[in-house]
Design a protein around this motif. Structure first.
Motif, mmCIF file in Angstrom:
data_model
loop_
_atom_site.group_PDB
_atom_site.id
_atom_site.type_symbol
_atom_site.label_atom_id
_atom_site.label_comp_id
_atom_site.label_asym_id
_atom_site.label_seq_id
_atom_site.Cartn_x
_atom_site.Cartn_y
_atom_site.Cartn_z
ATOM 1 N N PHE A 24 -2.942 18.490 4.976
ATOM 2 C CA PHE A 24 -4.257 17.923 5.248
ATOM 3 C C PHE A 24 -5.117 18.969 5.934
ATOM 4 C CE2 PHE A 24 -1.517 14.221 5.266
ATOM 5 C CZ PHE A 24 -2.274 13.235 4.665
ATOM 6 N N THR A 25 -6.401 18.899 5.694
ATOM 7 C CA THR A 25 -7.387 19.589 6.515
ATOM 8 C C THR A 25 -8.324 18.498 6.997
ATOM 9 O OG1 THR A 25 -7.230 21.595 5.181
ATOM 10 C CG2 THR A 25 -9.164 21.368 6.590
ATOM 11 N N SER A 26 -8.408 18.344 8.311
ATOM 12 C CA SER A 26 -9.178 17.256 8.873
ATOM 13 C C SER A 26 -9.993 17.773 10.050
ATOM 14 C CB SER A 26 -8.226 16.148 9.330
ATOM 15 O OG SER A 26 -8.922 14.986 9.663
ATOM 16 N N VAL B 93 2.864 18.950 -1.584
ATOM 17 C CA VAL B 93 3.457 20.247 -1.919
ATOM 18 C C VAL B 93 4.920 20.098 -2.316
ATOM 19 C CG1 VAL B 93 1.875 21.645 -0.543
ATOM 20 C CG2 VAL B 93 3.934 20.758 0.522
ATOM 21 N N LEU B 94 5.502 18.919 -2.027
ATOM 22 C CA LEU B 94 6.885 18.649 -2.403
ATOM 23 C C LEU B 94 7.070 17.153 -2.581
ATOM 24 C CD1 LEU B 94 9.887 19.640 -2.697
ATOM 25 C CD2 LEU B 94 10.121 19.103 -0.271
ATOM 26 N N GLY B 95 7.630 16.744 -3.694
ATOM 27 C CA GLY B 95 7.937 15.348 -3.933
ATOM 28 C C GLY B 95 6.741 14.499 -4.301
ATOM 29 N N ASN B 96 6.997 13.196 -4.395
ATOM 30 C CA ASN B 96 5.983 12.206 -4.763
ATOM 31 C C ASN B 96 6.144 11.017 -3.816
ATOM 32 O OD1 ASN B 96 4.510 10.094 -5.913
ATOM 33 N ND2 ASN B 96 4.917 10.790 -7.994
ATOM 34 N N PHE B 97 5.130 10.732 -3.029
ATOM 35 C CA PHE B 97 5.206 9.658 -2.039
ATOM 36 C C PHE B 97 5.557 8.324 -2.695
ATOM 37 C CE2 PHE B 97 3.578 6.467 0.897
ATOM 38 C CZ PHE B 97 4.082 6.915 2.106
ATOM 39 N N ALA B 98 4.983 8.046 -3.838
ATOM 40 C CA ALA B 98 5.175 6.758 -4.509
ATOM 41 C C ALA B 98 6.605 6.550 -4.991
ATOM 42 C CB ALA B 98 4.211 6.625 -5.686
ATOM 43 N N THR B 99 7.373 7.620 -5.149
ATOM 44 C CA THR B 99 8.739 7.467 -5.665
ATOM 45 C C THR B 99 9.815 7.603 -4.591
ATOM 46 O OG1 THR B 99 8.888 9.815 -6.248
ATOM 47 C CG2 THR B 99 8.055 8.305 -7.946
ATOM 48 N N ILE B 100 9.427 7.645 -3.314
ATOM 49 C CA ILE B 100 10.430 7.692 -2.249
ATOM 50 C C ILE B 100 11.207 6.376 -2.268
ATOM 51 C CG2 ILE B 100 10.831 7.783 0.245
ATOM 52 C CD1 ILE B 100 8.307 9.520 0.456
ATOM 53 N N ASP B 101 12.534 6.474 -2.282
ATOM 54 C CA ASP B 101 13.394 5.293 -2.253
ATOM 55 C C ASP B 101 13.630 4.921 -0.789
ATOM 56 O OD1 ASP B 101 15.268 3.301 -2.473
ATOM 57 O OD2 ASP B 101 16.800 4.547 -3.431
ATOM 58 N N TRP B 102 12.761 4.049 -0.247
ATOM 59 C CA TRP B 102 12.810 3.716 1.171
ATOM 60 C C TRP B 102 14.110 3.011 1.551
ATOM 61 C CZ3 TRP B 102 9.554 6.388 3.854
ATOM 62 C CH2 TRP B 102 8.345 6.778 3.288
ATOM 63 N N SER B 103 14.816 2.451 0.579
ATOM 64 C CA SER B 103 16.090 1.784 0.882
ATOM 65 C C SER B 103 17.208 2.793 1.130
ATOM 66 C CB SER B 103 16.483 0.836 -0.250
ATOM 67 O OG SER B 103 16.811 1.580 -1.417
ATOM 68 N N ALA B 104 16.969 4.082 0.823
ATOM 69 C CA ALA B 104 17.995 5.125 0.994
ATOM 70 C C ALA B 104 17.838 5.854 2.323
ATOM 71 C CB ALA B 104 17.931 6.107 -0.170
ATOM 72 N N PRO C 32 0.830 -1.209 0.000
ATOM 73 C CA PRO C 32 0.000 0.000 0.000
ATOM 74 C C PRO C 32 0.862 1.256 0.000
ATOM 75 C CG PRO C 32 -0.382 -1.348 1.970
ATOM 76 C CD PRO C 32 0.661 -2.020 1.166
ATOM 77 N N GLN C 33 0.398 2.275 -0.701
ATOM 78 C CA GLN C 33 1.142 3.529 -0.789
ATOM 79 C C GLN C 33 0.609 4.516 0.239
ATOM 80 O OE1 GLN C 33 3.916 4.259 -2.685
ATOM 81 N NE2 GLN C 33 3.883 2.080 -3.082
ATOM 82 N N VAL D 222 -7.780 12.571 15.366
ATOM 83 C CA VAL D 222 -7.745 12.770 13.920
ATOM 84 C C VAL D 222 -7.019 11.577 13.302
ATOM 85 C CG1 VAL D 222 -5.615 14.137 13.937
ATOM 86 C CG2 VAL D 222 -7.221 14.421 12.093
ATOM 87 N N ASN D 223 -7.550 11.077 12.185
ATOM 88 C CA ASN D 223 -6.965 9.957 11.448
ATOM 89 C C ASN D 223 -6.650 10.418 10.029
ATOM 90 O OD1 ASN D 223 -7.304 7.554 13.262
ATOM 91 N ND2 ASN D 223 -9.413 8.282 13.196
ATOM 92 N N ILE D 224 -5.417 10.198 9.600
ATOM 93 C CA ILE D 224 -5.032 10.512 8.225
ATOM 94 C C ILE D 224 -4.201 9.357 7.673
ATOM 95 C CG2 ILE D 224 -5.076 13.018 8.558
ATOM 96 C CD1 ILE D 224 -2.005 12.936 8.728
ATOM 97 N N VAL D 225 -4.005 9.369 6.379
ATOM 98 C CA VAL D 225 -3.108 8.409 5.734
ATOM 99 C C VAL D 225 -2.003 9.227 5.075
ATOM 100 C CG1 VAL D 225 -2.851 6.613 3.989
ATOM 101 C CG2 VAL D 225 -4.934 6.723 5.368
ATOM 102 N N ILE D 226 -0.797 9.077 5.608
ATOM 103 C CA ILE D 226 0.344 9.775 5.020
ATOM 104 C C ILE D 226 0.558 9.201 3.623
ATOM 105 C CG2 ILE D 226 2.824 10.229 5.217
ATOM 106 C CD1 ILE D 226 2.456 9.909 8.290
ATOM 107 N N GLY D 227 0.572 10.079 2.645
ATOM 108 C CA GLY D 227 0.661 9.673 1.248
ATOM 109 C C GLY D 227 -0.622 9.973 0.496
ATOM 110 N N ASP D 228 -1.704 10.282 1.231
ATOM 111 C CA ASP D 228 -2.997 10.585 0.614
ATOM 112 C C ASP D 228 -3.383 12.056 0.746
ATOM 113 O OD1 ASP D 228 -3.419 8.035 -0.263
ATOM 114 O OD2 ASP D 228 -4.924 7.515 1.246
ATOM 115 N N GLY D 229 -2.490 12.883 1.253
ATOM 116 C CA GLY D 229 -2.797 14.306 1.421
ATOM 117 C C GLY D 229 -2.590 15.084 0.133
ATOM 118 N N ASN D 230 -2.536 16.401 0.254
ATOM 119 C CA ASN D 230 -2.269 17.281 -0.890
ATOM 120 C C ASN D 230 -0.771 17.557 -0.937
ATOM 121 O OD1 ASN D 230 -5.043 17.620 -1.562
ATOM 122 N ND2 ASN D 230 -5.229 18.976 0.200
#
Length: 123
Positions: free
Chosen positions: A64-66, A84-95, A21-22, A74-82
């Motif tokens: 987020f506005t919640s 403003v910098l970068g792309n969650f799906a392209t984060i290189d978690w191995s780095a 999941p992203q 408050v419950n949010i999903v990091i990666g599902d907000g608006n």
């Protein structure tokens, strides 16, 4: 035997196309400066993913506005907000290591105060 092979093929095929999941579930209780819980209130939140150290390079940031629950939750999903910098799906978690910084504005605006910073760990 033919059915068993077909079932095995289907199971392997499904696993091949599975994706992680992203998003990262995040939950917090929002309080004011006096420590009182803020029930049923709109809050603005800013989440930053920071690489290397808590004061390292911000690789992803989103807003987020919640609305809090009756208990100030408050419950949010990091990666599902608006973003403003970068792309969650392209984060290189191995780095990593990576850290998450949470900031909020109890009035629902963008005058964020940092609530904390924590290293992300795998589970």
């Amino acid at each position: 035997m033919k059915r068993l092979l077909t079932l095995l093929f289907v199971a392997i095929s499904a696993a091949t196309f599975a994706q992680a999941p992203q998003g990262i579930n995040y939950q917090a209780v929002i309080r004011n400066n006096s420590g009182a819980i803020l029930p049923n209130q709109t809050v603005g939140m800013k989440i930053s993913i920071i690489q290397t150290s808590p004061i390292g390079t911000v690789v992803y940031e989103e807003l987020f506005t919640s609305t809090t629950s009756q208990f100030g939750l408050v419950n949010i999903v990091i990666g599902d907000g608006n973003p403003v910098l970068g792309n969650f799906a392209t984060i290189d978690w191995s780095a990593g290591p990576y850290f998450v910084e949470v900031a909020a504005d109890e009035t629902g605006g963008t005058n964020y105060a940092v609530l904390g910073n924590q290293q992300l760990m795998s589970v």
